[in-house]
Design an enzyme around this catalytic site. Structure first.
Site, mmCIF file in Angstrom:
data_model
loop_
_atom_site.group_PDB
_atom_site.id
_atom_site.type_symbol
_atom_site.label_atom_id
_atom_site.label_comp_id
_atom_site.label_asym_id
_atom_site.label_seq_id
_atom_site.Cartn_x
_atom_site.Cartn_y
_atom_site.Cartn_z
ATOM 1 N N TYR A 150 -1.327 -4.606 74.435
ATOM 2 C CA TYR A 150 -1.243 -4.777 73.048
ATOM 3 C C TYR A 150 -2.122 -5.841 72.588
ATOM 4 C CZ TYR A 150 2.311 -7.611 74.739
ATOM 5 O OH TYR A 150 3.337 -8.520 75.619
ATOM 6 N N LYS A 151 -2.899 -6.480 73.643
ATOM 7 C CA LYS A 151 -3.713 -7.610 73.217
ATOM 8 C C LYS A 151 -5.019 -7.235 73.112
ATOM 9 C CE LYS A 151 -0.797 -10.698 76.142
ATOM 10 N NZ LYS A 151 -0.456 -11.717 75.289
ATOM 11 N N ASP A 172 -2.158 -11.071 87.087
ATOM 12 C CA ASP A 172 -1.688 -10.823 85.685
ATOM 13 C C ASP A 172 -3.008 -10.771 84.939
ATOM 14 O OD1 ASP A 172 -0.801 -10.711 83.082
ATOM 15 O OD2 ASP A 172 1.029 -11.803 83.573
ATOM 16 N N ARG A 213 -3.608 -21.889 69.478
ATOM 17 C CA ARG A 213 -4.501 -21.056 70.209
ATOM 18 C C ARG A 213 -5.250 -20.178 69.318
ATOM 19 N NH1 ARG A 213 -1.396 -16.956 74.487
ATOM 20 N NH2 ARG A 213 -1.496 -15.917 72.508
ATOM 21 N N PHE A 264 2.710 -17.844 82.497
ATOM 22 C CA PHE A 264 3.519 -17.247 81.362
ATOM 23 C C PHE A 264 4.707 -17.260 81.789
ATOM 24 C CE2 PHE A 264 4.927 -13.997 78.401
ATOM 25 C CZ PHE A 264 4.806 -14.635 77.365
#
Ligand SMILES: Cc1ncc(COP(=O)(O)O)c(C=O)c1O
Length: 413
Positions: free
Chosen positions: A224-225, A199, A372, A128
């Protein structure tokens, strides 16, 4: 038209699903299929009332006394301890704070300080972007003493030489969903004399994680995921107890041993508290805690089992569309290597994702050509997967994606 047999099978699977009770605990509009919980998790129904209480009672009535009376000041540790239960860490090893990017900086610099004489930060080139950007920032700040080095996904472990201080890797790749074996990679890095920063943004709440079982050094991840903490929720940082003597570079007052003594010199707090920097975001932490509490009610093994089953169903349904419309599977077929998402490449990926929204399916697009589909077992049903394939077929068969309004790239995708 959806095959009636497929719908019947999916409906049966939904009826037998041990996680089926969780869906009603999220606010989800009827008809909408939400496959973007790996970007922004859905809203737990309890969050609004929790926040109302924190705002109206703790802030409105308690005012500044709530730092102690409502335990605001220890919320980063309390929420961190709850996240630790999801990630195989011990109490006092995780703090909820800041963004993942900032926590990457804190973890990288702490790990660097524990490997004097070594000056390379190593990561995967397709990690990322923020992960690599943070390494590059440290390289620039150090005026080149520290080197930010990247290698291809399959070459990165070979690049572990005797100058690598820290290896920074994402356990579940943000685009492909490919999973790395945390214990094996950590052992290999340790054998080469390096520490690892993991991560876990796409792991926490999606797959079982055992940080201490893998002898992990540091880890970070988003709130937040899959943790459903809300837009811009605080992230978290794990520092193994054995590494907590590292002196933080972001030496803010909230990480001081005695912040309210207002001393002139920085002295880090003992333990994980030193990885705090400034005043904790109390409202964000309250929303994150609601999401984490809900996640803690679920059996992670069951969450992973359902996630993989949803993925199998989706890939099976997509096979004819791959042949007919040119979708290419990007994710791994092997369940041991697949996180909680399925990704496909397609030259019109952006337009297709936009057109799907007209059909009430929200998924996301990652440049240059990846569609995705995030699989969140707490609120997705097997039936949703069957319907997604059907709606995707309609988008392709009618070429709905070719409409002019879907051709312009938005600033946020
Ligand atoms: C793997 C990964 N790391 C880091 C981030 C960024 O986190 P933050 O915005 O909290 O800095 C993301 C965001 O999607 C991500 O997917």
């Amino acid at each position: 038209m959806i095959d009636a047999g497929l719908i019947a099978d999916a409906t049966r699977a939904d009826g037998a699903d041990p996680l089926r009770g969780f869906r009603d605990r999220f606010q989800l509009r009827g008809g909408l299929i939400y496959l973007d919980g790996n970007s922004l998790g859905a809203l737990p129904t309890v969050t609004a009332s929790r926040l109302t209480r924190v705002i109206a009672e703790e802030w409105g009535e308690g005012l500044i006394t709530s730092w102690l009376d409502a335990e605001w000041s220890t919320a980063p540790q309390r929420v961190g301890d709850k996240i630790a239960r999801l990630l195989g860490a011990a109490p006092g090893e995780i703090i909820a704070a800041d963004s993942t990017s900032v926590n990457i900086f804190k973890a990288l610099t702490a790990a660097l300080s524990l490997r004097p004489g070594r000056n390379t930060l190593l990561s995967e080139a397709t990690n990322f972007p923020t992960d690599v950007y943070m390494m590059q920032g440290i390289e620039a700040f150090s005026r080149g003493r520290v080197k930010a080095v990247t290698a291809g996904p399959d070459a990165v472990l070979e690049a572990l030489d005797d100058d690598v201080a820290v290896l920074l890797l994402t356990q579940v790749h943000y685009k492909s969903g490919r999973v790395r074996d945390m214990a094996k990679v950590t052992r290999k890095a340790h054998d080469a004399g390096a520490l690892v920063v993991w991560d876990l943004s796409h792991s926490a709440g999606a797959i079982p994680v055992d940080l201490n079982g893998a002898l992990a050094d540091f880890a970070v991840g988003c709130g937040y995921k899959f943790l459903n903490g809300g837009p811009g929720a605080p992230a978290y940082l794990f520092a193994a107890a054995r590494h907590q003597a590292a002196t933080p570079v972001l030496s803010g007052w909230f990480g001081h041993a005695r912040p309210f003594a207002f001393e002139e010199t920085y002295e880090p707090a003992p333990g994980i508290g030193r990885f705090l920097c400034g005043t904790p975001p109390v409202l964000g932490l309250a929303a994150l805690e609601a999401g984490v509490d809900l996640m803690l009610e679920a059996d992670m093994a069951e969450v992973q089992r359902k996630s993989l089953a949803l993925g199998e169903l989706f890939m099976a349904g997509m096979e004819p569309l791959c042949a007919r419309y040119g979708f290419m599977l990007v994710s791994e077929r092997d369940p041991a290597l697949r996180g909680s998402q399925v990704a496909y490449a397609h030259p019109q990926g952006y337009q297709i994702i936009q057109a799907l929204r007209e059909f009430d399916v929200i998924a996301d697009f990652r440049a240059p050509d990846v569609l995705r589909f995030g699989l969140t077992p707490l609120y997705l049903r097997y039936r949703d997967i069957v319907e997604t394939v059907e709606r995707l077929e309609q988008v392709c068969a009618t070429k709905a994606w070719a409409r002019p309004e879907f051709q312009v790239r938005a600033a946020v995708t």
